[in-house]
Design a protein around this motif. Structure first.
Motif, mmCIF file in Angstrom:
data_model
loop_
_atom_site.group_PDB
_atom_site.id
_atom_site.type_symbol
_atom_site.label_atom_id
_atom_site.label_comp_id
_atom_site.label_asym_id
_atom_site.label_seq_id
_atom_site.Cartn_x
_atom_site.Cartn_y
_atom_site.Cartn_z
ATOM 1 N N ASP A 39 0.326 4.570 -2.419
ATOM 2 C CA ASP A 39 0.585 5.225 -1.314
ATOM 3 C C ASP A 39 1.716 4.360 -0.308
ATOM 4 O O ASP A 39 2.765 5.120 0.496
ATOM 5 N N LEU A 54 5.396 4.600 -2.525
ATOM 6 C CA LEU A 54 5.956 5.590 -3.210
ATOM 7 C C LEU A 54 5.862 6.720 -2.161
ATOM 8 O O LEU A 54 4.836 6.890 -1.186
ATOM 9 N N GLU A 55 7.014 7.777 -2.298
ATOM 10 C CA GLU A 55 6.965 9.007 -1.416
ATOM 11 C C GLU A 55 5.713 9.894 -1.701
ATOM 12 O O GLU A 55 5.213 9.912 -2.902
ATOM 13 N N PRO A 56 5.419 10.833 -0.945
ATOM 14 C CA PRO A 56 4.137 11.836 -1.232
ATOM 15 C C PRO A 56 4.621 12.697 -2.317
ATOM 16 O O PRO A 56 3.508 13.147 -2.993
ATOM 17 N N ASP A 57 5.772 12.786 -2.726
ATOM 18 C CA ASP A 57 6.005 13.967 -3.786
ATOM 19 C C ASP A 57 6.414 12.915 -5.082
ATOM 20 O O ASP A 57 6.668 13.578 -6.115
ATOM 21 N N ASN A 58 6.000 11.835 -5.028
ATOM 22 C CA ASN A 58 6.493 11.126 -6.210
ATOM 23 C C ASN A 58 5.012 11.359 -7.151
ATOM 24 O O ASN A 58 4.004 11.014 -6.894
ATOM 25 N N ARG A 72 2.863 8.375 -7.981
ATOM 26 C CA ARG A 72 1.705 8.192 -7.026
ATOM 27 C C ARG A 72 0.404 9.149 -7.195
ATOM 28 O O ARG A 72 -0.670 8.946 -7.061
ATOM 29 N N GLU A 78 19.474 11.710 -7.076
ATOM 30 C CA GLU A 78 18.823 10.481 -6.168
ATOM 31 C C GLU A 78 20.177 9.995 -5.234
ATOM 32 O O GLU A 78 20.186 9.462 -4.083
#
Length: 939
Positions: free
Chosen positions: A333, A336-340, A343, A512
């Motif tokens: 958490d 990493l990003e929430p949309d990864n 994760r 990216e």
């Protein structure tokens, strides 16, 4: 030149002799002061200014300020060129700068630097030379780092070939580049070729660098990793143990490189049934990474904590599991990003374990949140997306909410589509088998809960994809021009697939970086390649339908399969979960299933195997109670006399032949024991979708070409250089030859020649090949064309990986006529798989050719899969070390009965019964003597 200028030149020259790694931060301060004095002087020549810029570059490099290092090396190149530096120095400077630029992602500049160096070096050396090789490797590395795997490979291959040609064999750089080529090949989907190069790199390192050299440790580690990529976990274990020892001695116990090897070894140990040691190694690797901070990606620690949590979960130690899982989630958490999707993967693993604890509502809430992330990030056929969707479906079913079956059927549809994909290599499918099996198991559990036989049967087939089942798809008698054309079409499909995957990786990277024009161009290229790939696969299926059906068979339907079964056929398919085994039985009348405790079955199997390994051949030396208990567990309704038992899949139950079970409680003499053998024959089926497609039969209806190989002479206990008798062996052993005393402990095979001659006499043909004793040497065997042999029998010792020190893959002992002949005397599984056979039947009348010694070891030792891949349509293997006289009796008797037209499984049964009843053979009635052989075939 003034005295002051000369003093500055001398001071700068001394920097060229200094160690830039000792104190780079301090050096930068001193160099900055020196530069001010140089600028004030104004008379220092260009070449010396170039040396000063190089000193700055080195100091920045060892300060890990790579961008500044590259810039200063660029300044040095300009000054050197201005000062008329020798071409070889210019080439070296361009090359060093390019290597640094590649490491920081400045690939266009890096490519230009390597191209400049290459041009100079070709002027100096011509088209081939050691420095040309260095520049070619640099270019290949630049292309690989950008995702151009296929573009990189010709450069890397040429570089390695030139290294071998121009540098001494013991050069560490040759080994380094060779093992790097192996890694790139493995990551590019060419696992088999990568394994070949990894083996070669290890052999060179062992021979010339020795087992204390850091580069040899790298070669060993990469060989172990290549074996894992090829699914050869048992073979990887001794290699990685040696790699860890060498790394500990060369770079230290707590080095990051040592931790990498620990993790690889832990993976292999976990796959081969040694979770305790795997957990210890994982824990140690985590401690090293935490102490050093040297990890490849910022979320690596999250996965290490998740791996530790998985070991606790397997033990059911939830008190230990929870803090480890929470730590993994916290790191993911944070990093990493929430949309990864990485994760999401950590969270979903936690949901899976919460479900096992009965915390369904909590698990479902996590799955509902994170499965959409996986769906957005991954293509529908991705193994991790399928697994996530199946977890959500199972949780919905258990909670009685949502569209469980719609989700499940869609996910299984994707898995079936993936398993039918001709553009995916067989090795890639097998490598994903564990994840795919977890998905299929969730579907299987859903089908059991719904009491849906059709879905149960489909799921168990998807759950049991294995190297053996995939390998048997190669075994066919249509190896003609049609098959060759199909193979060529499929190879073209592989080329398009690799190009598509490379372009997809570059397209993702461009998203990216925000490079709009590059992204648009790559999107167009990706669409074009995907379209060509679809067209190529469609054409392959249209033009070669039989080939496509054989290489990518879909799960067969229950009704269709039942229609193939004979009246007395009984299929047993054990499906193993975490704590219980579901035993599915199918006859022509229908499908039934029941559950059994995994631990109880495992205990019985271990006891039976212990009683036949190193057994005293009397009634006191057999596990009567366990053999009868296992029968009651597997066959609660008993078995009809005259049955043919077909065994498919499974793991634990595959370590004992069913024939040695006892159909009732018994304590009497072995000859009169109620063996299941008395009621039924037994065979292993590798692939249900191919079942019933009978490609041919050993019978009296036609002449058969026979090849018999065996009777290799045992080496003496003397070193190979001085031994007067016996075969020489080398190659797969770290010392350059096996431990001869260990090989010499193998029992002689006095009956081998007679056994092979008797089989030749029993078969209705005259075109026989007999390679006996010294004539069976590996170089002689490989020189013979056996592609027309219908029946091939090896009467020699089979060796399981790890059975002897430094034996790194399963092998057949053939020997070699000359220690300098280029062969090691061991026909390894990797060599067998490359043979071109068209054999109806391969019999390994040898030791340890079926399975390892214990539950958890890989089934069938790799030799069964290797011969299937080489073209064998059916096999006869032994489960344990078998007496020479018993092996000869059983193999000859089985072939004679089969040649007269009897079903092979029944022919083996009759030979076994005859041996049990022969009171002249010592210990004949003990299962250790008669029960080892099994038949593996799909009809």
């Amino acid at each position: 030149m003034s005295p002051r200028t000369q003093a500055l030149v001398d001071e700068i020259d001394r920097w060229g002799e200094a160690d830039p790694s000792r104190d780079p931060a301090g050096d930068l301060i001193k160099l900055a002061a020196l530069e001010k004095r140089v600028q004030a002087d104004g008379g220092v020549p260009a070449m010396t200014l170039g040396n000063l810029a190089s000193a700055f570059g080195a100091a920045y490099f060892y300060s890990q300020r790579y961008g500044e290092a590259a810039d200063f090396y660029g300044k040095a190149a300009v000054l050197f060129e201005e000062g008329g530096a020798p071409p070889e120095e210019m080439a070296g400077l361009y090359s060093n700068q390019a290597t640094i630029l590649a490491s920081i992602g400045r690939y266009t500049e890096a490519e230009q630097g390597h191209l400049k160096a290459l041009a100079i070096r070709k002027q100096l050396e011509g088209e081939r030379g050691p420095m040309v090789a260095s520049s070619l490797f640099g270019l290949g590395y630049v292309y690989y780092r950008q995702g151009y795997v296929e573009k990189s490979l010709p450069y890397l291959r040429q570089s390695v070939e030139m290294q071998e040609e121009f540098l001494e064999p013991g050069n560490a750089l040759t080994v380094t580049r060779m093992t790097s080529l192996a890694s790139v090949l493995g990551r590019g989907g060419r696992e088999a070729e990568g394994l070949d190069w990894a083996r070669k790199a290890e052999a060179l390192g062992r021979q010339y660098l020795g087992d204390q050299h850091q580069t040899y440790a790298i070669a060993l580690n990469n060989l172990g990793n290549a074996l894992i990529e090829n699914g050869l976990y048992q073979e990887a274990v001794p290699v990685l143990r040696e790699a860890m020892r060498v790394r500990q001695e060369s770079v230290g116990e707590d080095a990051a490189g040592t931790a990498i090897t620990m993790r690889n070894l832990a993976t292999a140990l976990k796959e081969t049934g040694n979770p305790e040691e795997a957990e210890q190694l994982t824990r140690h690797a985590l401690e090293i990474y935490q102490a050093s901070g040297d990890v490849d990606v910022n979320y690596a620690l999250a996965y290490l904590f998740a791996e530790l949590a998985s070991f606790s979960a397997v033990r059911g130690d939830w008190a230990a599991y929870m803090p480890q899982a929470e730590k993994a989630i916290a790191i993911a958490d944070e990093m990493l990003e929430p949309d990864n999707y990485e994760r999401a993967q950590i969270h979903l693993y936690h949901a899976k374990q919460l479900r096992k604890q009965g915390r369904t509502a909590e698990a479902l809430a996590i799955a509902e949140q994170w499965v959409p992330v996986m769906q957005t990030a991954l293509i529908p056929q991705h193994k991790d997306r399928i697994a996530a969707e199946m977890l959500l479906a199972r949780l919905r079913q258990e909670a009685g909410t949502g569209d469980a079956w719609g989700q499940a059927d869609a996910a299984m549809g994707m898995l079936k589509e993936k398993l039918a994909d001709l553009s995916m290599t067989d090795r890639s499918l097998a490598r994903e088998a564990e994840t795919n099996r977890d998905s299929a198991m969730l579907y299987f559990e859903m089908a059991l809960a719904a009491q849906d036989p059709e879905r149960i049967f489909g799921a168990l087939q998807l759950a049991e994809i294995s190297d053996l089942s995939l390998g048997q798809q190669f075994a066919d008698d249509n190896r003609n021009t049609v098959d060759s054309a199909a193979m060529e079409a499929r190879e073209n499909l592989f080329v398009l697939t690799r190009a598509t995957e490379e372009t997809r990786s570059r397209y993702t990277a461009s998203l990216e970086t925000g490079d709009g024009p590059a992204t648009a161009a790559l999107s167009d290229e990706l669409n074009r390649l995907e379209r060509e790939k679809r067209q190529a696969e469609t054409a392959l299926r249209r033009d070669f339908p039989e080939y496509a059906a054989r290489f990518r068979p879909q799960p067969i339907g229950l009704d269709e399969f039942r229609s193939i079964l004979g009246e007395k056929d009984l299929l047993i398919a054990p499906v193993e979960g975490d704590d219980e085994i579901w035993i599915v039985s199918i006859t022509a009348k229908g499908l039934e299933w029941h559950a059994a405790a995994e631990q109880s079955i495992s205990d019985n199997v271990v006891a039976i195997r212990r009683s036949v390994n190193n057994a005293a051949l009397d009634a006191e030396g057999y596990a009567y109670d366990e053999a009868s208990a296992l029968y009651r567990t597997v066959f609660p309704n008993g078995v009809r006399s005259g049955s043919r038992i077909l065994f498919y899949g499974g793991s634990t139950l595959a370590y004992v032949p069913f024939s040695l079970m006892l159909t009732s409680e018994y304590k009497g003499g072995l000859q009169k024991a109620p063996w299941l053998l008395r009621k039924a024959s037994f065979q292993v089926v590798g692939n249900l979708s191919l079942f019933g497609r009978r490609p041919g039969q050993v019978s009296g209806s036609r002449e058969l070409a026979f090849a018999g190989i065996g009777g290799a002479e045992m080496p003496s206990a003397e070193p190979a250089a001085t031994a007067k008798e016996g075969v020489a062996l080398a190659g797969l052993f770290r010392s350059g030859r096996p431990v001869l005393n260990s090989i010499a402990e193998l029992p002689p095979l006095p009956n081998a020649a007679g056994e092979l001659q008797a089989i030749a006499d029993a078969l209705p043909g005259s075109d026989d090949v007999l390679l006996l004793g010294p004539d069976a040497a590996e170089e002689n065997f490989k020189a013979r064309d056996l592609s027309k042999a219908d029946v091939i029998v090896f009467a020699t010792h089979g060796l399981v990986a790890g059975e002897m020190r430094d034996l790194w893959e399963p092998a057949l002992l053939l020997g070699t006529g000359s220690p300098d002949g280029g062969e090691d005397g061991l026909l390894g599984a990797s060599e067998i798989a490359r043979l071109r056979l068209n054999a109806d039947w391969v019999i390994l009348s040898a030791c340890n050719t079926s399975s390892g010694d214990s539950v958890g070891a890989p089934l069938y030792s790799g030799l069964a899969t290797a011969f299937s891949q080489a073209g064998a349509r059916s096999l006869m293997l032994s489960h344990w070390r078998l007496r020479d006289d018993a092996a000869a009796r059983l193999s000859v008797g089985t072939v004679r009965q089969a040649a007269a037209g009897m079903d092979r499984a029944e022919a083996l049964r009759q030979a076994q019964l005859a041996l049990i009843g022969d009171r002249k053979v010592e210990g004949a009635a003990h299962p250790a003597t008669w029960a080892a052989f099994i038949i593996v075939q799909n009809w």
